[in-house]
Every structure is written in C-alpha cells, then in structure tokens.
Design an enzyme around this catalytic site. Structure first.
Site, PDB file in Angstrom:
ATOM      1  N   ASP A  70       0.858  -1.185   0.000  1.00  0.00           N
ATOM      2  CA  ASP A  70       0.000   0.000   0.000  1.00  0.00           C
ATOM      3  C   ASP A  70       0.889   1.229   0.000  1.00  0.00           C
ATOM      4  O   ASP A  70       1.981   1.233   0.561  1.00  0.00           O
ATOM      5  CB  ASP A  70      -0.980  -0.001   1.180  1.00  0.00           C
ATOM      6  N   ASP A  86      -9.237   2.836   6.573  1.00  0.00           N
ATOM      7  CA  ASP A  86      -8.073   2.763   7.455  1.00  0.00           C
ATOM      8  C   ASP A  86      -8.433   3.475   8.751  1.00  0.00           C
ATOM      9  O   ASP A  86      -8.501   4.702   8.806  1.00  0.00           O
ATOM     10  CB  ASP A  86      -6.883   3.441   6.762  1.00  0.00           C
ATOM     11  N   GLU A 125      -7.372   3.634  12.749  1.00  0.00           N
ATOM     12  CA  GLU A 125      -6.275   3.241  13.632  1.00  0.00           C
ATOM     13  C   GLU A 125      -5.951   4.390  14.568  1.00  0.00           C
ATOM     14  O   GLU A 125      -6.733   5.331  14.711  1.00  0.00           O
ATOM     15  CB  GLU A 125      -5.055   2.861  12.792  1.00  0.00           C
TER      16      GLU A 125
END
Length: 251
Positions: free
Chosen positions: A46, A135, A137
């Site tokens: 990524d 994403d 986090e």
C-alpha cells in the site's frame, strides 16, 4: 499505514550508529518477509503520497500483484499522487484499490465516505478493482487521544455510518484496516462488523497476523511490514491469485 511522516532528527555519535544498525536489521527482516506456506500467498503493498511517483512496472516485476492507494483523509485531504499511483498500477497489470484514512473527530462517517467516493476509486466489478478500504487506527495527530475522543458506542456508530454510506454509494461494504490492539481499545473489541466487512489486519515484525480482533475468524489482507521489496507497506492476500481476482470482481 503508508502516509506522510514527520522525520525527526536523530542524535549524533553512538546513538546514531545504534539507530542505523537497528534500522538495517529491521529492513533486512522486512525484505525477507514471512516464511513457510504463508510466503506463497499473493504479495502486494500500500502506498500514499509518501511514495510519490511509483515505478509500477518495477513493482510488478518485483512481485506485486495488488496494491491499495491512499485517496483521502477526513474531508480536507486528497493524495496529490493518487491518479499516477491508482491508474499507473492498473496499467502495469496490478489489481488495485483505494483507501480512506479516517479521522472520526473531524466529521461524521457518512460525510467522510462521501468525500472518499468523490475523490476515490471509481469502483466497479471488473476484476481489477478492490473494494474500498477504511483505514481506522491510532490518531496520528494526538498520542493522548488514540480513539479520537470517542467512546466505544460513538466509535462503532461512526464506523457504521461510514460503511452504510459506502454501500449506498458503491454497493459494497468497505474492507476494514486496523490493529487488534486499537480495535479492542477503541471499539471494545466489537464483534458487530466481522460478518460483513473483510479484515485487513496490521501486525508488523511477526511470523503471522496473530490474534484477530472483534470476532473475525480469518483475515483477507495482512500488512506485515512497513518496508521491504515493494514501495510502501508490505501486504499479503489470504488466498490464491484467482481468489484475489474473484475478490475484486465479487460485487
């Protein structure tokens, strides 16, 4: 996740030498990657603006079969290299997808999903386009508030808001990228998402993805290192090459 990093100055002398030695050791381990059966799984990576203009034919020759590209963050950031990276990967023969970096304290999940769709991956069931990825986090802007000042209930509501809007906009629920520790700390290890969202687990420097969060029985992608043979972070797909293509087409 691969994103712009703030590079801190290192101390001189012995501390610098020690840091260089440790960095070399970590880079060597990352380059080697997982061993055993898991090493035969399709490899990918990524990238974000940190990698700039990627040499995609070289990445393909280096073993990459898929890539996730950062498209957006919150509702005010677009990766300026997104089109070079996203379109370039496809032109080189990689299956590619786009991901959104969540900042749940900035705006609602639905609003960030809409922004992602407006500047994201032109999703279609063509066998070359991975489903959208979220994403979510640790807060990169506040170590004191890793959960963005949201409690478990509000965090789960935020994720559902994002996911529901992605379904309305694209027809598919997002892959969720996270770590087991963050998921436990910030959602209470919620099991509510496992049955409807593929898992992209991040666990670095280990021989396996470890304990999975929140009721997931298996992982779809595993990010196992932040550096290696491919540009950006190093990943594996939990299946065969044909399975990867099916996953990209199964809408």
């Amino acid at each position: 996740m691969a994103r712009d990093r703030i590079h801190l100055r290192r101390r001189a002398g012995a501390l610098a030498a020690t840091a260089a030695t440790l960095a070399l050791t970590c880079a060597t381990a990352a380059a080697a990657g997982p061993s055993g059966r898991i090493a035969s799984l399709p490899k990918g990576h990524d990238v974000s603006s940190h990698q700039r203009n990627v040499d995609w034919p070289a990445a393909r020759s280096g073993g990459a079969r898929f890539v996730y590209v950062k498209a957006t963050e919150s509702t005010g950031y677009q990766n300026p290299y997104f089109h070079q990276q996203y379109d370039g990967a496809r032109d080189a023969g990689l299956i590619r997808g786009a991901y959104h970096f969540a900042l749940p304290d900035r705006s609602s999940g639905a609003r960030q999903a809409k922004y992602f769709v407006a500047h994201g991956g032109d999703w279609q069931p063509d066998g070359w386009t991975l489903p959208p990825a979220l994403d979510i986090e640790y807060n990169p802007y506040s170590a004191k508030h890793p959960c963005y000042r949201l409690g478990w209930k509000r965090m789960k509501s935020w994720i559902w808001s994002f996911s529901d809007e992605m379904v309305r906009e694209t027809g598919r629920r997002p892959v969720i990228y996270t770590t087991a520790h963050w998921w436990k700390q910030c959602t209470g290890d919620s099991h509510a998402f496992a049955s409807r969202h593929p898992l992209w687990i991040a666990r670095h420097g280990s021989s396996g993805p470890g304990r999975l969060p929140g009721g997931w029985q298996s992982w779809t992608f595993w990010q196992y290192a932040t550096a290696g043979r491919l540009p950006g972070d190093q990943n594996l797909f939990n299946g065969s090459s044909s399975g990867l293509r099916t996953f990209a087409a199964d809408w």
